[in-house]
Design a protein around this motif. Structure first.
Motif, PDB file in Angstrom:
ATOM      1  N   ASP A  99     -32.637  38.989 -20.629  1.00 48.09           N
ATOM      2  CA  ASP A  99     -32.343  40.100 -21.538  1.00 48.09           C
ATOM      3  C   ASP A  99     -31.550  41.157 -20.773  1.00 48.09           C
ATOM      4  N   THR A 100     -30.310  41.415 -21.198  1.00 41.95           N
ATOM      5  CA  THR A 100     -29.487  42.424 -20.521  1.00 41.95           C
ATOM      6  C   THR A 100     -29.848  43.840 -20.948  1.00 41.95           C
ATOM      7  N   ARG A 101     -30.557  43.960 -22.078  1.00 46.48           N
ATOM      8  CA  ARG A 101     -30.846  45.278 -22.677  1.00 46.48           C
ATOM      9  C   ARG A 101     -29.556  46.033 -22.958  1.00 46.48           C
ATOM     10  N   ASP A 102     -28.495  45.280 -23.225  1.00 51.87           N
ATOM     11  CA  ASP A 102     -27.167  45.826 -23.519  1.00 51.87           C
ATOM     12  C   ASP A 102     -26.607  46.665 -22.371  1.00 51.87           C
ATOM     13  N   ASP A 103     -26.981  46.332 -21.146  1.00 53.54           N
ATOM     14  CA  ASP A 103     -26.507  47.022 -19.956  1.00 53.54           C
ATOM     15  C   ASP A 103     -25.495  46.122 -19.251  1.00 53.54           C
ATOM     16  N   ALA A 104     -24.236  46.552 -19.194  1.00 56.38           N
ATOM     17  CA  ALA A 104     -23.170  45.714 -18.640  1.00 56.38           C
ATOM     18  C   ALA A 104     -23.383  45.436 -17.151  1.00 56.38           C
ATOM     19  N   LYS A 109     -24.956  41.214 -12.957  1.00 62.83           N
ATOM     20  CA  LYS A 109     -25.828  40.650 -11.932  1.00 62.83           C
ATOM     21  C   LYS A 109     -26.442  39.335 -12.408  1.00 62.83           C
ATOM     22  N   GLN A 110     -26.909  39.318 -13.653  1.00 60.02           N
ATOM     23  CA  GLN A 110     -27.527  38.108 -14.187  1.00 60.02           C
ATOM     24  C   GLN A 110     -26.539  36.949 -14.238  1.00 60.02           C
ATOM     25  N   LEU A 111     -25.320  37.225 -14.657  1.00 60.19           N
ATOM     26  CA  LEU A 111     -24.323  36.158 -14.742  1.00 60.19           C
ATOM     27  C   LEU A 111     -23.936  35.650 -13.359  1.00 60.19           C
ATOM     28  N   ASP A 113     -25.916  35.566 -10.807  1.00 57.71           N
ATOM     29  CA  ASP A 113     -27.063  34.748 -10.392  1.00 57.71           C
ATOM     30  C   ASP A 113     -27.026  33.378 -11.060  1.00 57.71           C
ATOM     31  N   PHE A 114     -26.655  33.356 -12.342  1.00 58.09           N
ATOM     32  CA  PHE A 114     -26.541  32.073 -13.038  1.00 58.09           C
ATOM     33  C   PHE A 114     -25.540  31.166 -12.352  1.00 58.09           C
ATOM     34  N   ILE A 115     -24.373  31.714 -12.042  1.00 56.65           N
ATOM     35  CA  ILE A 115     -23.327  30.922 -11.405  1.00 56.65           C
ATOM     36  C   ILE A 115     -23.757  30.487 -10.005  1.00 56.65           C
ATOM     37  N   ARG A 116     -24.390  31.404  -9.269  1.00 55.09           N
ATOM     38  CA  ARG A 116     -24.845  31.094  -7.906  1.00 55.09           C
ATOM     39  C   ARG A 116     -25.837  29.941  -7.902  1.00 55.09           C
ATOM     40  N   ASN A 117     -26.665  29.875  -8.931  1.00 54.68           N
ATOM     41  CA  ASN A 117     -27.689  28.832  -9.009  1.00 54.68           C
ATOM     42  C   ASN A 117     -27.217  27.594  -9.772  1.00 54.68           C
ATOM     43  N   GLY A 118     -25.934  27.559 -10.101  1.00 54.13           N
ATOM     44  CA  GLY A 118     -25.342  26.333 -10.637  1.00 54.13           C
ATOM     45  C   GLY A 118     -25.802  25.932 -12.018  1.00 54.13           C
ATOM     46  N   GLU A 133     -13.737  42.122 -15.564  1.00 59.04           N
ATOM     47  CA  GLU A 133     -14.158  41.424 -14.351  1.00 59.04           C
ATOM     48  C   GLU A 133     -15.206  40.358 -14.666  1.00 59.04           C
ATOM     49  N   THR A 134     -16.135  40.686 -15.558  1.00 58.78           N
ATOM     50  CA  THR A 134     -17.162  39.720 -15.950  1.00 58.78           C
ATOM     51  C   THR A 134     -16.533  38.533 -16.661  1.00 58.78           C
ATOM     52  N   LEU A 135     -15.599  38.783 -17.545  1.00 57.84           N
ATOM     53  CA  LEU A 135     -14.924  37.695 -18.255  1.00 57.84           C
ATOM     54  C   LEU A 135     -14.164  36.807 -17.269  1.00 57.84           C
ATOM     55  N   GLN A 136     -13.507  37.437 -16.299  1.00 59.31           N
ATOM     56  CA  GLN A 136     -12.738  36.664 -15.323  1.00 59.31           C
ATOM     57  C   GLN A 136     -13.659  35.839 -14.432  1.00 59.31           C
TER      58      GLN A 136
END
Length: 337
Positions: A99-104, A109-111, A113-118, A133-136
């Motif tokens: 849950d991002t709580r609508d905080d960019a 950070k969550q995204l 972590d997702f990518i880091r953990n494959g 930056e997040t989209l890129q």
């Protein structure tokens, strides 16, 4: 603490080789039924659980999906998640929910972590003020991604709702019941979804020569809806019908009316949005614009599975229409109003 069971310990207990255990667990190889049952029984006795990450490294296929939401506490989101998880688990995937709580910033950070953990794919309700930056980041790492509700990039598959069409339908229905002073109620700020819903409401008032539009903000919760409905009624006693930004704020509006001694559906008509489970079991039952959240979740999951299967297919953008469900909170304008 007992030692963690391994392929080797299962092989020893079953009296077979480690490669045989590996083949049984992966469902490959030419293994006799007797040997397969013996290995599975040994695995069960030892409480052996396959290391999915190790298996992913060997196969090159990751079976974990991330679902990043903007507000998990919203029952609509919870029902969408339920539908998505049901389908993904049936296809052998594990779903992690954040849950991002609508905080960019939190989302970024969550995204990462997702990518880091494959992770193998992403279902995503983008936070407000999501950065380029997040989209890129997602484009660079080629993570299969399906956005939901908020369409932030033409590069990702998207599943959404025809929001303006839905609120136009709701407003037209209330006008057909004779209501002439109709308010839009709920939501804060002009995020893309709320903006679309307000536009459908405003355009319909203009087309029907009704108005002026009354747009009353409120957090999309029952408590806030109850409190703000009392304020709306005091400020605009002429309002006899309300189009709401969601079911939760609509149910709160009903509570507010009842606290004021008014009956939803008779004194003031209320239309929600989503058709969550609470809408149909409430007293009075809530009229709403139904989008079938669990079905939406399954559509999201299927879109992601299609993308994982065929990474080179054209980008899919799919928006579903809502349908009006008449229950007890809508009725004709009373003659004394």
């Amino acid at each position: 603490m007992p030692a963690k069971p391994t392929l080797a310990s299962v092989a020893k207990a079953a009296g077979v080789s480690i490669p045989t255990v590996s083949q049984v667990m992966r469902g490959t190889g030419r293994i006799s039924e007797q040997t397969r049952k013996k290995v599975l029984q040994a695995a069960e006795d030892l409480h052996y659980v396959t290391d999915s990450r190790a298996a992913s490294m060997r196969s090159g296929e990751n079976r974990e999906i991330g679902f990043v939401l903007n507000q998990f506490a919203n029952p609509f989101n919870a029902e969408v998640v339920s539908g998505a998880v049901e389908l993904l688990e049936a296809e052998g995937y594990l779903v992690s929910i954040l849950d991002t709580r609508d905080d960019a910033d939190r989302q970024g950070k969550q995204l990462r972590d997702f990518i880091r953990n494959g992770r193998g794919g992403l279902l995503w309700v983008p936070a407000l003020e999501t950065t380029a930056e997040t989209l890129q980041l997602l484009r660079t790492h080629g993570l299969p991604t399906v956005t939901f509700l908020r369409h932030v990039s033409p590069d990702f598959d998207h599943v959404g709702i025809r929001n303006a069409e839905a609120t136009a339908t709701a407003t037209n229905h209330l006008a057909d019941l004779g209501h002439r002073h109709i308010a839009f109620f709920g939501g804060i700020g002009m995020n893309p979804v709320r903006k679309q819903r307000i536009s459908g409401y405003q355009r319909t008032l203009q087309d029907l020569s009704l108005g002026p539009p009354i747009i009353w903000p409120s957090p999309d919760t029952k408590r806030a809806g109850m409190q703000e409905m009392l304020k709306l009624h005091d400020a605009h006693p002429e309002v006899t019908a309300v189009v709401c930004n969601g079911d939760m704020v609509a149910l709160g509006a009903c509570f507010g009316l009842m606290r004021a001694g008014l009956q939803p559906g008779r004194d003031v008509s209320i239309v929600g949005f989503d058709d969550t489970e609470d809408a149909s079991v409430a007293i009075p039952a809530l009229s709403t614009m139904a989008v079938s959240p669990k079905r939406l979740g399954r559509k999201l999951a299927r879109t992601l599975l299609d993308r994982i299967k065929d990474p080179d297919m054209p980008v899919i953008v799919s928006e579903v229409s809502a349908r009006f469900i008449a229950r007890e909170t809508t009725g004709p304008l009373q003659k004394d109003r």
